[in-house]
Design a protein around this motif. Sequence first.
Motif, PDB file in Angstrom:
ATOM      1  N   PRO A   1     -15.752  15.581   8.696  1.00 13.61           N
ATOM      2  CA  PRO A   1     -15.089  16.740   9.294  1.00 13.61           C
ATOM      3  C   PRO A   1     -13.571  16.708   9.131  1.00 13.61           C
ATOM      4  O   PRO A   1     -12.917  17.728   9.251  1.00 13.61           O
ATOM      5  CB  PRO A   1     -15.491  16.656  10.768  1.00 13.61           C
ATOM      6  N   HIS A   2     -12.993  15.546   8.856  1.00 16.01           N
ATOM      7  CA  HIS A   2     -11.549  15.433   8.671  1.00 16.01           C
ATOM      8  C   HIS A   2     -11.234  14.542   7.472  1.00 16.01           C
ATOM      9  O   HIS A   2     -10.564  13.512   7.603  1.00 16.01           O
ATOM     10  CB  HIS A   2     -10.887  14.861   9.931  1.00 16.01           C
ATOM     11  N   PRO A   3     -11.700  14.923   6.274  1.00 17.75           N
ATOM     12  CA  PRO A   3     -11.479  14.050   5.125  1.00 17.75           C
ATOM     13  C   PRO A   3     -10.030  14.093   4.649  1.00 17.75           C
ATOM     14  O   PRO A   3      -9.342  15.093   4.803  1.00 17.75           O
ATOM     15  CB  PRO A   3     -12.410  14.626   4.056  1.00 17.75           C
ATOM     16  N   TYR A   4      -9.586  13.004   4.068  1.00 18.42           N
ATOM     17  CA  TYR A   4      -8.258  12.985   3.460  1.00 18.42           C
ATOM     18  C   TYR A   4      -8.245  11.980   2.326  1.00 18.42           C
ATOM     19  O   TYR A   4      -9.086  11.077   2.239  1.00 18.42           O
ATOM     20  CB  TYR A   4      -7.178  12.637   4.490  1.00 18.42           C
ATOM     21  N   GLN A   5      -7.283  12.174   1.420  1.00 17.59           N
ATOM     22  CA  GLN A   5      -7.093  11.267   0.303  1.00 17.59           C
ATOM     23  C   GLN A   5      -5.620  10.901   0.225  1.00 17.59           C
ATOM     24  O   GLN A   5      -4.760  11.786   0.137  1.00 17.59           O
ATOM     25  CB  GLN A   5      -7.529  11.917  -1.015  1.00 17.59           C
TER      26      GLN A   5
ATOM     27  N   VAL B   1     -16.607  19.465  -1.222  1.00 19.12           N
ATOM     28  CA  VAL B   1     -16.519  20.927  -1.276  1.00 19.12           C
ATOM     29  C   VAL B   1     -15.986  21.495   0.030  1.00 19.12           C
ATOM     30  O   VAL B   1     -15.274  22.495   0.049  1.00 19.12           O
ATOM     31  CB  VAL B   1     -17.908  21.526  -1.602  1.00 19.12           C
ATOM     32  N   SER B   2     -16.320  20.828   1.128  1.00 16.47           N
ATOM     33  CA  SER B   2     -15.852  21.301   2.428  1.00 16.47           C
ATOM     34  C   SER B   2     -14.352  21.146   2.600  1.00 16.47           C
ATOM     35  O   SER B   2     -13.763  21.682   3.530  1.00 16.47           O
ATOM     36  CB  SER B   2     -16.576  20.556   3.548  1.00 16.47           C
ATOM     37  N   GLY B   3     -13.708  20.383   1.693  1.00 16.70           N
ATOM     38  CA  GLY B   3     -12.257  20.299   1.708  1.00 16.70           C
ATOM     39  C   GLY B   3     -11.726  19.047   2.358  1.00 16.70           C
ATOM     40  O   GLY B   3     -12.443  18.081   2.625  1.00 16.70           O
ATOM     41  N   GLY B   4     -10.414  19.074   2.628  1.00 14.85           N
ATOM     42  CA  GLY B   4      -9.745  17.939   3.232  1.00 14.85           C
ATOM     43  C   GLY B   4      -8.267  17.952   2.891  1.00 14.85           C
ATOM     44  O   GLY B   4      -7.732  18.956   2.417  1.00 14.85           O
TER      45      GLY B   4
END
Length: 691
Positions: free
Chosen positions: A147-151, A170-173
């Motif tokens: 729910p809270h992805p990051y790179q 695909v859900s983003g981040g």
Amino acid sequence: MTATTINPRPVEGSSFFNTLDTFLLEEDADRFKDIHQSFVATGGLGATIASLTHTPTSLTAYPGGHFITETGSITYPDDATHIWVICHKDTTTAITDWTRESGTHYLFRNTGSGSKPTPPTDSTILMKVTTASGSITNVDDHRTQNPHPYQLVAGNDSAAIQAAIDALPVSGGRVLLAGQTYSIDANVTGKSNITIEGVGPSTILMLEGGASALTGLTFTGTLGTAVNLTANSLIGDITIAVAGGDESGFTASGYAHFLDTPGDRQTVKVVSTASGVITVNDPIAVDFTTANTATIAPMTPVSNFSIRNLTLDGNNNTGTNSNLIKCTHIVNATIENIWCKGTTGSAIRPQIGYNCRINNIILDDCGSSGQSDIQMGLSNSIIDNIQSSQPSGFGPQMNGSAYCNVSNMTSVGAAGRSLKFDRCDWNNFVNLQAHNPEAGSTGISVSTGSDNNSFTNCLVVNAPTFAYWIQAASSNNKFFNCRAIGSGSKDILFDTNSDDNQFWGFNGDTPILVSSGSNNIVQRWNGTTLEYMSFDDSAAAGPIESLKRVSTTAADNDILGKRTFEGRTDTSNEVTYAEIQSAIIDATNATRTGDMEFYTLQSAVRTLEMWLNGGLIISNATGSGKGVGSINMKTELYRQGTQVITARQTGWAATTGVEIRTNFGDASLSDTSQALRALIVDLKTHGVIGA
């Protein structure tokens, strides 16, 4: 105070450290799953293949709150339509009804049903697989993603940023950039549902090399097949007629884009489609007609993305027309807290966008001859706090924009037009400023069919030519409390068939010119006097005012207002024309009971006529022996209802003899005759009687 734990704390003994390891893993996982459900961070999805064995993409997941990674392969049974695949917290635990791929976190089960099963404890579902004739024929994604992805970008170049973007689901981040310089030598392509975020001005994306049309960050959606309108869609319409069946490419809650051959455009949100009719959420901003080959195309946008807290620097790129941020066919985009400098093209270029927000942008020495430092073509968007300094071409520009709220936009030292608005309709502009553009440049330019916009509290300082240039058939624009200081040529130029524009409460100190256009009005402060000026290249109507008495008590000498009306004077072929029309309204029944007009109309000669109810009552027109400056009354004169002067009484012959104008007293008959003669002469001299 005793600490509270979810799991039993380890006790002293020979197995203490092993027990501690287990405790820490389980305690951490149990706390994590109290906050988040099981999810996949990245990977864990396979592809169709002509084999029953495949290797899903590298998996990072949190089943039951436990952190796991997996790179293994899975072999499936053949001819199975509903194989569900899960990942589990460990690689050994046997789970009833599920088959473990040995030595991996993967388990699968052929349920024979499309209904999604409940995953076992400490696991999460990845996909549903179909096999047939020795091949994997279908893979459905059933991952619950972060729910809270990051790179965190691992590197300092275009490739590293691109890799971080591609790694997001695909859900983003979020792609997080550190406070350092990143070398951009290739376009970086974004996608929907992501945020590219730095820490502020110290996060620098530096365009490198000599490549032309290089873009730092690119977000690009697509347009589908355009269809022709079968009937005109006019301003205010929300339904668009296309050929039956042509609406099938449009979907409710989707987006569409208008375009016609003159170049008018607008992006809209689709509400519904049926039987050759597309209904949109927003009123049409400009007439899209079949005569102008108007079309509408479905739009698949890149959406819900943000770019923020960055410096983008083009000084190391020697190519032409390079952009720092370029976005096309976009929806719900945010670009904010960006500092751009030294690019050869438009630093920021969001085009064909809907419901976007552009704010807190600083532009320093960007653009080139004929290029704006920021160019925006948006609908239903908010633009705020754009600061442009020393653009090498035009300052900030909007084109093909509708229903936008624009505020606090400033241009300083532009080499071209300071602020330029082309084909913009129904936008609201507040607090625009243009300062010290270079020689030959203008302040605020409204052009190319820009209609129905409002401008409030705008300021132009030291424009070498025109402070406000309204041109190219731009009409019905309204300016409120705007100002010009130190204009080199004209404060305002109405040009090229631009009609019905209005300036209210304008403050300037140089002349105003109409080159082509009609019904343009300027209400200007001249010291403490508020002047009304009508600028036309034809004898058309000037400003229309309604002065109404609102007092409940009748009073004499109730002055509603005082106006000075001046005709237009050109430097050559002087023509003076001014007309005042007054309509007398019966307040009781709101009917027009009379009309009164004053006007002058004559080349090189000023004249005055007063008309009442269509009849000429006073004129100083020349002819019939009357000279310029005389007044010719056409009707009777009354005082309190009693006629005191009417048409001249004629039939009087010339008198002879001596005239005396002394006191009669006991005058003789001769004296009376001479006094009477003097009276007749005086009455004839004043025009009361005559031959």
